[in-house]
Design a protein around this motif. Structure first.
Motif, PDB file in Angstrom:
ATOM      1  N   LEU A  93       0.825  -1.206   0.000  1.00 19.55           N
ATOM      2  CA  LEU A  93       0.000   0.000   0.000  1.00 19.55           C
ATOM      3  C   LEU A  93       0.859   1.255   0.000  1.00 19.55           C
ATOM      4  O   LEU A  93       0.581   2.216  -0.738  1.00 19.55           O
ATOM      5  N   MET A  94       1.947   1.255   0.781  1.00 22.75           N
ATOM      6  CA  MET A  94       2.854   2.403   0.784  1.00 22.75           C
ATOM      7  C   MET A  94       3.576   2.537  -0.552  1.00 22.75           C
ATOM      8  O   MET A  94       3.786   3.649  -1.049  1.00 22.75           O
ATOM      9  N   GLU A  95       3.973   1.389  -1.136  1.00 23.73           N
ATOM     10  CA  GLU A  95       4.623   1.438  -2.448  1.00 23.73           C
ATOM     11  C   GLU A  95       3.681   1.998  -3.509  1.00 23.73           C
ATOM     12  O   GLU A  95       4.099   2.779  -4.369  1.00 23.73           O
ATOM     13  N   ALA A  96       2.414   1.595  -3.457  1.00 23.53           N
ATOM     14  CA  ALA A  96       1.448   2.085  -4.443  1.00 23.53           C
ATOM     15  C   ALA A  96       1.213   3.585  -4.294  1.00 23.53           C
ATOM     16  O   ALA A  96       1.054   4.304  -5.286  1.00 23.53           O
ATOM     17  N   ARG A  97       1.208   4.087  -3.059  1.00 25.41           N
ATOM     18  CA  ARG A  97       1.008   5.518  -2.835  1.00 25.41           C
ATOM     19  C   ARG A  97       2.184   6.334  -3.372  1.00 25.41           C
ATOM     20  O   ARG A  97       1.998   7.465  -3.846  1.00 25.41           O
TER      21      ARG A  97
END
Length: 292
Positions: A93-97
């Motif tokens: 999720l952090m990578e996608a953001r």
């Protein structure tokens, strides 16, 4: 009632393992390696090598997960699986953001995959060596003095000489094994197998497969992951380059993050369900009450 629960658990294991592989592998480095190799070599050979490697990895990972419940309680393995999926889901999720919209990320992955293939081919052809920083150094430059040896201190040279001697011995054994399998199976098959296996080892899909193998039937998890890998490998070999330019890694990563977080909640619920089943409340014995 029991048969319905068994069937539901079987379907859940198959769907979870299949979906996990699909969202983890599309656009991954192993996906791109298969796509690039398929553009340079016969597709069937590349598919056989890459898919064979993924089958071996799936069997090993699921078997390792199957051994965990025999070492630690089932509820602990469920909690561990929930923790892993929460960790991977949060990381994705952090990578996608942080990712930008479009396919810039997948182009970067494509460049890294091409560099790995070129380095592997340079070692196979004996036209170069891979430096510590991952750069391929031509063999002619090494023979003329070598790019890595910029500083000529005596102690450092002796240390590098001893290290290179031991490394050359291990490298000769590895090269002999590789040549044997290349002779038996073909160099393209071996290249696809080795690059895929090394790229998949320690990857999040391997660790997730171990967690699924600990929580579900090992055979169903193995079948689900192999089916997922087969679909991804076919897609990579047939049209990997086209697919990689059309998909958005940001959206795929976001979808994978949601899926992994959902798995985390499912295993957390199942872990507490197992704990509740293990708690027994003693009931009073009417015979003892009548005696007293």
């Amino acid at each position: 009632m029991a048969s319905d629960e068994v069937q539901e658990g079987s379907t859940q294991a198959l769907l979870q393992s299949f979906a996990m592989i699909i969202f983890s592998e599309i656009g991954d480095k192993t996906f791109l390696i298969a796509a690039i190799l398929a553009m340079r070599h016969p597709r069937l050979v590349v598919f056989s090598g890459a898919f064979g490697s993924l089958v071996v990895m799936s069997i090993l990972s699921a078997a390792l997960g199957h051994l965990l419940p025999s070492l630690i309680p089932k509820s602990w393995t469920q909690l561990a699986a929930a923790g892993l999926f929460f960790a991977f889901g949060g990381k994705m999720l952090m990578e996608a953001r942080e990712m930008k919209a479009g396919n810039e990320k997948i182009r970067e992955e494509m460049r890294e995959a091409e560099e790995e293939i070129e380095a592997h081919e340079a070692e196979l052809d004996h036209t170069g060596k891979v430096a510590v920083n991952g750069e391929v150094v031509p063999l002619e430059e090494i023979e003329e003095g070598g790019r890595p040896d910029r500083h000529h201190d005596t102690d450092g040279h002796a240390r590098r000489h001893s290290q290179s001697a031991s490394a050359s011995k291990a490298g000769s054994i590895k090269e002999g094994v590789r040549n044997l399998f290349s002779f038996l199976l073909g160099p393209v098959f071996v290249q696809a197998f080795v690059l895929t296996f090394l790229g998949e080892w320690g990857d999040r899909s391997q660790i997730a497969t171990i967690a699924l193998g600990a929580a579900h039937n090992v055979y169903l998890v193995t079948v689900g992951t192999i089916l997922g890998h087969s679909c991804c490998t076919v897609l990579a070999v047939v049209g990997g380059r086209y697919v990689s330019t059309k998909i958005s890694v940001k959206h795929v990563t976001l979808g994978g993050a949601i899926l992994f977080l959902l798995f985390g909640f499912i295993y957390l619920y199942e872990a507490f369900g197992i704990v509740d089943k293990g708690i027994t409340i003693p009931t009073p014995d009417p015979l003892l009450d009548s005696v007293t």
